[in-house]
Design a protein around this motif. Structure first.
Motif, PDB file in Angstrom:
ATOM      1  N   ALA A  19       0.671  -0.885   0.140  1.00 44.05           N
ATOM      2  CA  ALA A  19       0.610   0.134  -0.249  1.00 44.05           C
ATOM      3  C   ALA A  19       1.113   1.360  -0.154  1.00 44.05           C
ATOM      4  O   ALA A  19       2.071   1.376   0.607  1.00 44.05           O
ATOM      5  N   PRO A  20       0.756   2.814  -0.900  1.00 46.47           N
ATOM      6  CA  PRO A  20       1.146   3.531  -0.517  1.00 46.47           C
ATOM      7  C   PRO A  20       1.735   3.534   0.892  1.00 46.47           C
ATOM      8  O   PRO A  20       0.882   4.095   1.560  1.00 46.47           O
ATOM      9  N   LEU A  21       2.567   4.616   0.473  1.00 49.64           N
ATOM     10  CA  LEU A  21       2.818   5.595   1.890  1.00 49.64           C
ATOM     11  C   LEU A  21       3.528   7.032   1.899  1.00 49.64           C
ATOM     12  O   LEU A  21       5.119   6.501   1.210  1.00 49.64           O
ATOM     13  N   ALA A  22       3.055   7.560   1.651  1.00 46.45           N
ATOM     14  CA  ALA A  22       4.431   9.071   1.904  1.00 46.45           C
ATOM     15  C   ALA A  22       4.722   9.613   2.760  1.00 46.45           C
ATOM     16  O   ALA A  22       3.772   9.544   3.748  1.00 46.45           O
ATOM     17  N   LEU A  23       5.740  10.001   3.080  1.00 45.86           N
ATOM     18  CA  LEU A  23       6.435  10.571   4.179  1.00 45.86           C
ATOM     19  C   LEU A  23       6.414  11.845   3.692  1.00 45.86           C
ATOM     20  O   LEU A  23       7.319  12.381   2.983  1.00 45.86           O
ATOM     21  N   ILE A  24       6.486  12.979   5.281  1.00 45.38           N
ATOM     22  CA  ILE A  24       6.815  14.608   4.457  1.00 45.38           C
ATOM     23  C   ILE A  24       7.040  14.842   5.756  1.00 45.38           C
ATOM     24  O   ILE A  24       6.986  15.252   6.966  1.00 45.38           O
ATOM     25  N   HIS A  25       8.785  15.353   5.206  1.00 48.50           N
ATOM     26  CA  HIS A  25       9.947  15.806   5.982  1.00 48.50           C
ATOM     27  C   HIS A  25       9.155  16.832   6.900  1.00 48.50           C
ATOM     28  O   HIS A  25       7.537  17.635   6.849  1.00 48.50           O
ATOM     29  N   PRO A  26      10.218  17.379   7.585  1.00 45.34           N
ATOM     30  CA  PRO A  26       9.999  18.537   9.085  1.00 45.34           C
ATOM     31  C   PRO A  26      10.516  19.951   8.220  1.00 45.34           C
ATOM     32  O   PRO A  26      11.232  19.895   7.592  1.00 45.34           O
ATOM     33  N   LEU A  27       9.932  21.138   8.844  1.00 42.47           N
ATOM     34  CA  LEU A  27      10.427  22.270   8.246  1.00 42.47           C
ATOM     35  C   LEU A  27      11.937  22.427   8.163  1.00 42.47           C
ATOM     36  O   LEU A  27      12.422  22.091   9.183  1.00 42.47           O
ATOM     37  N   GLY A  28      12.796  22.737   7.462  1.00 37.41           N
ATOM     38  CA  GLY A  28      14.226  22.811   7.031  1.00 37.41           C
ATOM     39  C   GLY A  28      14.853  21.780   6.622  1.00 37.41           C
ATOM     40  O   GLY A  28      16.267  21.923   7.112  1.00 37.41           O
ATOM     41  N   ALA A  29      13.986  20.851   6.491  1.00 40.38           N
ATOM     42  CA  ALA A  29      15.075  19.178   6.360  1.00 40.38           C
ATOM     43  C   ALA A  29      14.746  19.222   5.336  1.00 40.38           C
ATOM     44  O   ALA A  29      14.264  19.488   4.117  1.00 40.38           O
ATOM     45  N   HIS A  30      14.895  18.032   4.574  1.00 38.36           N
ATOM     46  CA  HIS A  30      14.396  17.474   3.185  1.00 38.36           C
ATOM     47  C   HIS A  30      14.018  15.726   3.809  1.00 38.36           C
ATOM     48  O   HIS A  30      13.893  15.147   4.744  1.00 38.36           O
ATOM     49  N   ARG A  31      14.156  15.414   2.141  1.00 38.07           N
ATOM     50  CA  ARG A  31      13.565  13.767   2.174  1.00 38.07           C
ATOM     51  C   ARG A  31      14.356  12.875   2.359  1.00 38.07           C
ATOM     52  O   ARG A  31      14.101  11.768   3.250  1.00 38.07           O
ATOM     53  N   GLY A  32      15.595  13.482   2.677  1.00 40.46           N
ATOM     54  CA  GLY A  32      16.854  12.461   3.040  1.00 40.46           C
ATOM     55  C   GLY A  32      16.535  12.351   4.541  1.00 40.46           C
ATOM     56  O   GLY A  32      17.052  11.374   5.270  1.00 40.46           O
ATOM     57  N   VAL A  33      15.430  12.564   5.775  1.00 40.55           N
ATOM     58  CA  VAL A  33      15.692  12.709   7.392  1.00 40.55           C
ATOM     59  C   VAL A  33      14.870  11.370   7.275  1.00 40.55           C
ATOM     60  O   VAL A  33      14.692  10.576   8.280  1.00 40.55           O
ATOM     61  N   TRP A  34      14.809  10.398   6.420  1.00 35.69           N
ATOM     62  CA  TRP A  34      13.541   9.557   6.396  1.00 35.69           C
ATOM     63  C   TRP A  34      14.763   8.637   5.806  1.00 35.69           C
ATOM     64  O   TRP A  34      13.812   7.084   6.321  1.00 35.69           O
ATOM     65  N   LYS A  35      15.246   8.305   5.224  1.00 35.04           N
ATOM     66  CA  LYS A  35      16.717   7.642   5.167  1.00 35.04           C
ATOM     67  C   LYS A  35      16.325   6.322   5.942  1.00 35.04           C
ATOM     68  O   LYS A  35      16.784   5.146   5.900  1.00 35.04           O
ATOM     69  N   TYR A  87      18.909  22.676   5.009  1.00 35.43           N
ATOM     70  CA  TYR A  87      18.574  23.043   6.255  1.00 35.43           C
ATOM     71  C   TYR A  87      18.783  24.735   5.987  1.00 35.43           C
ATOM     72  O   TYR A  87      18.130  25.741   5.440  1.00 35.43           O
ATOM     73  N   ALA A  88      19.930  24.979   5.614  1.00 27.71           N
ATOM     74  CA  ALA A  88      20.431  26.331   4.682  1.00 27.71           C
ATOM     75  C   ALA A  88      20.140  26.699   3.939  1.00 27.71           C
ATOM     76  O   ALA A  88      20.246  28.262   3.019  1.00 27.71           O
ATOM     77  N   GLU A  89      19.804  26.046   2.637  1.00 28.55           N
ATOM     78  CA  GLU A  89      20.163  26.280   1.703  1.00 28.55           C
ATOM     79  C   GLU A  89      17.985  26.106   1.056  1.00 28.55           C
ATOM     80  O   GLU A  89      17.988  26.219  -0.240  1.00 28.55           O
ATOM     81  N   ALA A  90      17.109  25.799   1.791  1.00 25.49           N
ATOM     82  CA  ALA A  90      15.846  25.550   1.028  1.00 25.49           C
ATOM     83  C   ALA A  90      15.322  27.089   1.081  1.00 25.49           C
ATOM     84  O   ALA A  90      15.068  28.241   1.849  1.00 25.49           O
ATOM     85  N   ALA A  91      15.101  27.544   0.243  1.00 29.97           N
ATOM     86  CA  ALA A  91      14.721  28.544  -0.485  1.00 29.97           C
ATOM     87  C   ALA A  91      13.483  28.969  -0.353  1.00 29.97           C
ATOM     88  O   ALA A  91      12.066  29.816   0.195  1.00 29.97           O
ATOM     89  N   GLY A  92      11.980  27.284   0.531  1.00 28.09           N
ATOM     90  CA  GLY A  92      10.811  27.548   1.351  1.00 28.09           C
ATOM     91  C   GLY A  92      10.604  28.018   2.076  1.00 28.09           C
ATOM     92  O   GLY A  92       9.773  28.110   2.664  1.00 28.09           O
ATOM     93  N   PHE A  93      12.221  28.032   3.166  1.00 22.20           N
ATOM     94  CA  PHE A  93      11.845  27.667   4.771  1.00 22.20           C
ATOM     95  C   PHE A  93      11.405  29.075   4.813  1.00 22.20           C
ATOM     96  O   PHE A  93      10.889  29.312   5.506  1.00 22.20           O
ATOM     97  N   THR A  94      12.103  30.269   4.548  1.00 23.04           N
ATOM     98  CA  THR A  94      10.793  30.972   5.302  1.00 23.04           C
ATOM     99  C   THR A  94       9.609  31.429   4.735  1.00 23.04           C
ATOM    100  O   THR A  94       9.122  32.210   6.120  1.00 23.04           O
ATOM    101  N   ARG A  95       9.698  31.470   3.315  1.00 24.90           N
ATOM    102  CA  ARG A  95       7.873  31.847   3.657  1.00 24.90           C
ATOM    103  C   ARG A  95       6.958  30.697   4.541  1.00 24.90           C
ATOM    104  O   ARG A  95       5.796  30.565   4.482  1.00 24.90           O
ATOM    105  N   ALA A  96       6.767  29.153   4.465  1.00 24.02           N
ATOM    106  CA  ALA A  96       6.471  28.205   5.227  1.00 24.02           C
ATOM    107  C   ALA A  96       6.826  28.433   7.002  1.00 24.02           C
ATOM    108  O   ALA A  96       5.997  28.026   7.671  1.00 24.02           O
ATOM    109  N   ASN A  97       8.035  28.777   7.394  1.00 34.88           N
ATOM    110  CA  ASN A  97       7.854  29.491   8.594  1.00 34.88           C
ATOM    111  C   ASN A  97       7.459  30.332   9.382  1.00 34.88           C
ATOM    112  O   ASN A  97       6.916  30.252  10.384  1.00 34.88           O
TER     113      ASN A  97
END
Length: 257
Positions: free
Chosen positions: A13-29, A173-183
């Motif tokens: 069954a499909p399972l979508a994983l969504i990382h926290p603010l400031g991270a990326h999908r590698g947090v689920w590794k 975390y440092a390079e996320a273009a969307g950080f400021t808006r999402a935060n």
């Protein structure tokens, strides 16, 4: 918008994983191998994080709009319904997905959006500091004490994070273009709408989290769990606990029917 970046592995069954603010999908590794035997796992980068394009400038980077971008990407790969798990803001986005017909179940880990009142703006002092370290970040992350200093605010056991993974996480975390808006959007609101959800919800909270705390009340039927000896981003702290609570959360959807 263009599809979000994602990694896909496993079957079931499909399972979508969504990382926290400031991270990326590698947090689920650390947990992918523990989930791939049970699910078709899709770990996504939120808009403006990792390899994903940001939301259009006229679209607020709210949890609901992040959820909408996740849903669009899943539809683009022919997934109409999925189990969802998310950390912090990713958990909040998962709960927004649960208000639609896209979610089969949602498991949140240290979910954002349950503070007593809107938090308001906060200067990005830590992020500014990390961005200044980018030229020396890779060799710096080879030093255990440096990894601990940079990661101890989000996890209980930074020593569990390999140097390359630490580098990728801190750089994201440092390079996320969307950080400021999402935060800004995350800090200006609260989650509402449990009454709009009719799929199984599991909410797990880490006992060493320094960022968020469990709400005083949750609706009847929400399964509340505790992650022991874990911080706000618990995937490296205890992969088995994290994978276990996600599997059990998704399993509730089967028993509910």
């Amino acid at each position: 918008m263009d599809a979000l970046a994602y990694d896909r592995t496993g079957s079931g069954a499909p399972l979508a994983l969504i990382h926290p603010l400031g991270a990326h999908r590698g947090v689920w590794k650390p947990v992918l191998g523990l989930l791939a035997d049970h699910f078709d796992v899709i770990a996504l980068d939120m808009p403006g994080f990792g390899g994903s394009p940001p939301l259009a400038e006229n679209v607020p980077a709210t949890a609901a709009n992040i959820a909408g971008a996740v849903r669009e990407t899943l539809r683009s790969i022919d997934i109409e319904q999925t189990h969802v798990a998310g950390i912090s803001l990713g958990g909040w986005a998962g709960l927004e997905l649960a208000k639609t017909d896209a979610a089969l179940s949602v498991t949140t880990l240290c979910a954002a959006g349950f503070w007593r009142q809107a938090l308001g703006p906060r200067p990005e002092v830590a992020r500014t500091t990390v961005r200044r370290l980018l030229p020396v970040l890779r060799p710096l992350m080879q030093v255990g004490s440096a990894r601990r200093a940079l990661l101890m605010g989000i996890m209980a056991h930074p020593e569990n994070v390999p140097a390359d993974d630490a580098y990728a996480l801190v750089r994201a975390y440092a390079e996320a273009a969307g950080f400021t808006r999402a935060n800004r959007e995350m800090r200006s609101g609260l989650f509402t709408g449990f009454d709009e959800i009719d799929v199984p919800i599991t909410m797990a909270w880490a006992d060493r989290d320094r960022s968020v705390y469990p709400p005083e009340n949750v609706p009847a039927g929400v399964d509340v769990r505790r992650l022991t000896d874990c911080g706000h981003v618990p995937t490296w702290d205890s992969p088995k606990q994290v994978a276990g609570v996600i599997r059990e959360g998704a399993g509730r959807a089967l028993t509910a029917h």
